[in-house]
Motif scaffolding. Structure first.
Motif, PDB file in Angstrom:
ATOM      1  N   LEU A 167       0.881  -1.199   0.158  1.00  0.00           N
ATOM      2  CA  LEU A 167       0.013  -0.040   0.092  1.00  0.00           C
ATOM      3  C   LEU A 167       0.793   1.322   0.161  1.00  0.00           C
ATOM      4  CD1 LEU A 167      -2.608  -1.509   2.443  1.00  0.00           C
ATOM      5  CD2 LEU A 167      -3.156  -0.795   0.026  1.00  0.00           C
ATOM      6  N   THR A 168       2.040   1.101   0.525  1.00  0.00           N
ATOM      7  CA  THR A 168       3.021   2.453   0.765  1.00  0.00           C
ATOM      8  C   THR A 168       3.331   2.523  -0.697  1.00  0.00           C
ATOM      9  OG1 THR A 168       3.468   1.911   3.014  1.00  0.00           O
ATOM     10  CG2 THR A 168       4.939   3.170   1.626  1.00  0.00           C
ATOM     11  N   LEU A 169       3.800   1.485  -1.494  1.00  0.00           N
ATOM     12  CA  LEU A 169       4.189   1.452  -2.684  1.00  0.00           C
ATOM     13  C   LEU A 169       3.193   2.070  -3.711  1.00  0.00           C
ATOM     14  CD1 LEU A 169       6.175  -1.893  -3.363  1.00  0.00           C
ATOM     15  CD2 LEU A 169       7.263   0.579  -2.912  1.00  0.00           C
ATOM     16  N   LEU A 170       1.753   1.988  -3.468  1.00  0.00           N
ATOM     17  CA  LEU A 170       0.785   2.489  -4.158  1.00  0.00           C
ATOM     18  C   LEU A 170       0.345   4.026  -3.881  1.00  0.00           C
ATOM     19  CD1 LEU A 170      -1.988  -0.204  -3.898  1.00  0.00           C
ATOM     20  CD2 LEU A 170      -0.637   0.545  -5.956  1.00  0.00           C
ATOM     21  N   GLY A 171       1.363   4.495  -2.996  1.00  0.00           N
ATOM     22  CA  GLY A 171       1.351   5.880  -2.447  1.00  0.00           C
ATOM     23  C   GLY A 171       0.317   6.450  -1.494  1.00  0.00           C
ATOM     24  N   LYS A 172      -0.149   5.211  -0.589  1.00  0.00           N
ATOM     25  CA  LYS A 172      -1.267   5.251   0.406  1.00  0.00           C
ATOM     26  C   LYS A 172      -0.331   5.924   1.690  1.00  0.00           C
ATOM     27  CE  LYS A 172      -4.109   3.944  -2.713  1.00  0.00           C
ATOM     28  NZ  LYS A 172      -4.812   4.979  -3.476  1.00  0.00           N
ATOM     29  N   LYS A 173      -0.949   6.522   2.581  1.00  0.00           N
ATOM     30  CA  LYS A 173      -0.681   6.783   3.967  1.00  0.00           C
ATOM     31  C   LYS A 173      -1.172   5.509   4.822  1.00  0.00           C
ATOM     32  CE  LYS A 173      -0.293  11.866   3.692  1.00  0.00           C
ATOM     33  NZ  LYS A 173      -0.599  12.910   4.642  1.00  0.00           N
ATOM     34  N   VAL A 174       0.036   4.889   5.490  1.00  0.00           N
ATOM     35  CA  VAL A 174      -0.590   3.683   6.097  1.00  0.00           C
ATOM     36  C   VAL A 174      -0.129   3.708   7.508  1.00  0.00           C
ATOM     37  CG1 VAL A 174       0.151   1.113   6.143  1.00  0.00           C
ATOM     38  CG2 VAL A 174       0.078   2.488   3.886  1.00  0.00           C
ATOM     39  N   ARG A 175      -1.223   3.045   8.317  1.00  0.00           N
ATOM     40  CA  ARG A 175      -1.031   2.905   9.820  1.00  0.00           C
ATOM     41  C   ARG A 175      -1.333   1.733  10.419  1.00  0.00           C
ATOM     42  NH1 ARG A 175      -5.440   5.729  11.027  1.00  0.00           N
ATOM     43  NH2 ARG A 175      -4.397   7.887  11.609  1.00  0.00           N
ATOM     44  N   ILE A 176      -0.391   1.069  11.157  1.00  0.00           N
ATOM     45  CA  ILE A 176      -0.593  -0.163  11.813  1.00  0.00           C
ATOM     46  C   ILE A 176      -1.158   0.039  13.396  1.00  0.00           C
ATOM     47  CG2 ILE A 176       0.440  -2.282  12.358  1.00  0.00           C
ATOM     48  CD1 ILE A 176       2.706  -1.642  10.455  1.00  0.00           C
ATOM     49  N   ILE A 177      -2.276  -0.650  13.678  1.00  0.00           N
ATOM     50  CA  ILE A 177      -2.546  -0.719  15.012  1.00  0.00           C
ATOM     51  C   ILE A 177      -2.448  -2.082  15.769  1.00  0.00           C
ATOM     52  CG2 ILE A 177      -4.542  -0.048  16.665  1.00  0.00           C
ATOM     53  CD1 ILE A 177      -5.548   1.565  14.611  1.00  0.00           C
ATOM     54  N   LEU A 178      -1.992  -1.928  16.936  1.00  0.00           N
ATOM     55  CA  LEU A 178      -1.471  -3.470  17.307  1.00  0.00           C
ATOM     56  C   LEU A 178      -2.107  -3.362  18.754  1.00  0.00           C
ATOM     57  CD1 LEU A 178       2.170  -3.306  16.339  1.00  0.00           C
ATOM     58  CD2 LEU A 178       0.505  -4.926  15.373  1.00  0.00           C
ATOM     59  N   ARG A 179      -2.414  -4.419  19.271  1.00  0.00           N
ATOM     60  CA  ARG A 179      -2.746  -4.971  20.793  1.00  0.00           C
ATOM     61  C   ARG A 179      -1.454  -4.897  21.710  1.00  0.00           C
ATOM     62  NH1 ARG A 179      -6.630  -9.734  21.399  1.00  0.00           N
ATOM     63  NH2 ARG A 179      -5.084 -10.689  20.036  1.00  0.00           N
ATOM     64  N   SER A 180      -0.494  -5.418  20.876  1.00  0.00           N
ATOM     65  CA  SER A 180       0.873  -5.812  21.564  1.00  0.00           C
ATOM     66  C   SER A 180       1.765  -4.638  21.440  1.00  0.00           C
ATOM     67  CB  SER A 180       1.481  -7.006  21.069  1.00  0.00           C
ATOM     68  OG  SER A 180       1.876  -6.836  19.692  1.00  0.00           O
ATOM     69  N   GLY A 181       3.099  -4.644  21.773  1.00  0.00           N
ATOM     70  CA  GLY A 181       4.302  -3.687  21.897  1.00  0.00           C
ATOM     71  C   GLY A 181       5.066  -3.970  20.866  1.00  0.00           C
ATOM     72  N   GLN A 182       4.721  -4.699  19.820  1.00  0.00           N
ATOM     73  CA  GLN A 182       5.744  -5.020  18.738  1.00  0.00           C
ATOM     74  C   GLN A 182       5.022  -5.622  17.661  1.00  0.00           C
ATOM     75  OE1 GLN A 182       8.251  -8.271  20.348  1.00  0.00           O
ATOM     76  NE2 GLN A 182       7.868  -9.069  18.279  1.00  0.00           N
ATOM     77  N   VAL A 183       5.517  -5.375  16.202  1.00  0.00           N
ATOM     78  CA  VAL A 183       5.099  -6.060  15.034  1.00  0.00           C
ATOM     79  C   VAL A 183       5.713  -7.588  15.290  1.00  0.00           C
ATOM     80  CG1 VAL A 183       4.713  -4.046  13.814  1.00  0.00           C
ATOM     81  CG2 VAL A 183       6.849  -5.527  13.438  1.00  0.00           C
TER      82      VAL A 183
END
Length: 442
Positions: A167-183
């Motif tokens: 999605l970043t390569l498509l030019g979108k602004k991207v956010r990740i939301i996590l329940r934990s403290g790491q990906v």
């Protein structure tokens, strides 16, 4: 012999081909609830960003090829709803018309895979909220994401990270939301934080330690409400894992694990005679843990499908098990893991040692070398390797595969030092980086 296979992808069609090769009189029927057979789900993120031209390119064989070339009755839009294991009959309905059907079997394989998990929260039925598991999922995302500027990913596993890049390569602004403290929960934090740094380098926002409460919007999603804040967005993709597709087996007598996956023996046989299971709907024997595990990957599905098909055709073969090997591309880094991470080692109460070391993938004097952060874990008494994690540039795949072989054969650090690995300055140093690390521990 009448063979029936439920599921037309990796495990199911690997089994079908083994039956075809080893039983000349085989009558094979495959039942697929969708309309696609034998496709590479792992390639779908790359279809979304255009690196792979279309969903057709990830299809290995069409249903028509199985019908015409292999005489397999490859049916589409056939959803199985119930199995009568006493009478050996599969029941179901046509996916589109709800017309009922039934098929008798002598040998049955359940290869129904897994479904994407979805949040059971308010607003989940709003438009603009998707998951990615199938070709129709990918096509829906491609069509809908064209007109959005901001995408929020829920979860931080393999699919989420691949979609973040796409999605970043498509030019979108991207956010990740996590329940934990790491990906990447399959990694220990020392490695995961390198992924965080790579994400930030590409302007990806990561929200840690927040629970999703609801999705907000009128018809189309407009925001994600968490336990701490509200985040505006134009599109949401949930990537929070998968659930074995086995709900239709609840009254079949087939034993399921707590997570819903089917329990199988080394021959891929279930607890019911003449019924087998393989792939993402089944449990997987973990050689490192010496117990049944659930790590749904395409490589495992193909291997289990092969073993199931051979045994169904009367050829005695056993599934050797997995060591938990995976690899992932995330922008400019490669992320690899095999065996156990430190959290898993602790849970198994092993007495262990470890080392974390930064090394270069090729000879130091040859131009173009790239750094790798390596974490090795081994048993303290025997020095048997327990796990390996690597993140870096070129060369990660080579070392992870060396580690996977070492783990499969229960090798010690000393054994690894003796491995005859390929060397030339553009590819390696005279002592492979893994061997350099190992040598320092002996």
């Amino acid at each position: 012999m009448k063979y029936v296979i439920i599921g037309g992808d990796a495990a199911g069609m690997s089994a079908a081909m083994e039956i075809y090769r080893h039983d000349e009189s085989a009558d094979i029927t495959t039942l697929e609830s969708g309309h696609n057979y034998s496709y590479g789900q792992c390639g779908l993120p790359y279809v979304i960003d255009g690196r792979v031209g279309s969903t057709e390119e990830v299809i290995s064989r069409t249903p028509q090829v199985f019908r015409d070339k292999y005489n397999i009755d490859a049916r589409t839009k056939h959803t199985v709803t119930h199995i009568d294991t006493a009478r050996q009959i599969v029941y179901g309905e046509m996916t589109d018309t709800r017309e009922a059907f039934s098929v008798q079997y002598d040998r049955l394989l359940i290869a129904t895979g897994a479904n994407a998990r979805r949040q059971k929260i308010d607003g989940r039925l709003l438009k603009g909220i998707r998951s990615l598991k199938t070709i129709p999922d990918a096509e829906s995302i491609i069509g809908e994401v064209k007109n959005v500027k901001h995408v929020t990913l829920i979860g931080g596993g393999y699919i989420s990270l691949e979609l973040v890049e796409a999605l970043t390569l498509l030019g979108k602004k991207v956010r990740i939301i996590l329940r934990s403290g790491q990906v990447a929960s399959f990694l220990d934090f020392e490695l995961a934080k390198k992924i965080h740094e790579e994400a930030y380098k590409h302007k990806v926002e990561i929200i840690f330690n927040e629970e999703i409460i609801r999705y907000v919007g009128e018809e189309w999603v407009q925001a994600v409400q968490t336990s701490k804040d509200r985040y505006a967005t134009d599109f949401v993709i949930e990537a929070i894992g998968v659930k074995p597709n086995t709900d239709f087996l609840q009254d079949s007598g087939i034993e399921l694990a707590d997570n819903g996956a089917i329990r199988v023996d080394p021959h891929m046989a279930t607890t019911i005679k003449y019924v087998y299971a393989a792939g993402d709907c089944a449990m997987h024997f973990n050689r490192m843990k010496q117990q049944a595990d659930y790590i749904p990957l395409g490589t495992t599905a193909n291997k289990q499908g092969r073993i199931a098909g051979l045994n169904m055709a009367g050829i005695n073969e056993t599934f050797a098990g997995i060591v938990g090997t995976s690899i992932l591309k995330f922008f400019d880094v490669t992320i690899g893991k095999t065996g156990l991470n430190e959290k898993e080692v602790k849970s198994l109460h092993f007495d262990y040692d470890l080392v974390i070391k930064e090394v270069t993938n090729i000879s130091s004097y040859y131009p173009g070398g790239e750094d790798m952060l390596v974490k090795l874990i081994w048993k303290k008494d025997s020095k048997r390797l327990l796990g390996m994690q690597i993140i870096g540039g070129a060369g990660v795949d080579k070392r992870i595969d060396v580690g996977a072989v070492a783990l499969f054969h229960r090798m010690t650090l000393r054994d690894m030092l003796d491995l005859d690995l390929s060397y030339a300055p553009p590819f390696n140093s005279v002592w492979d980086p893994l061997q350099k690390i190992v040598k320092q521990q002996l």
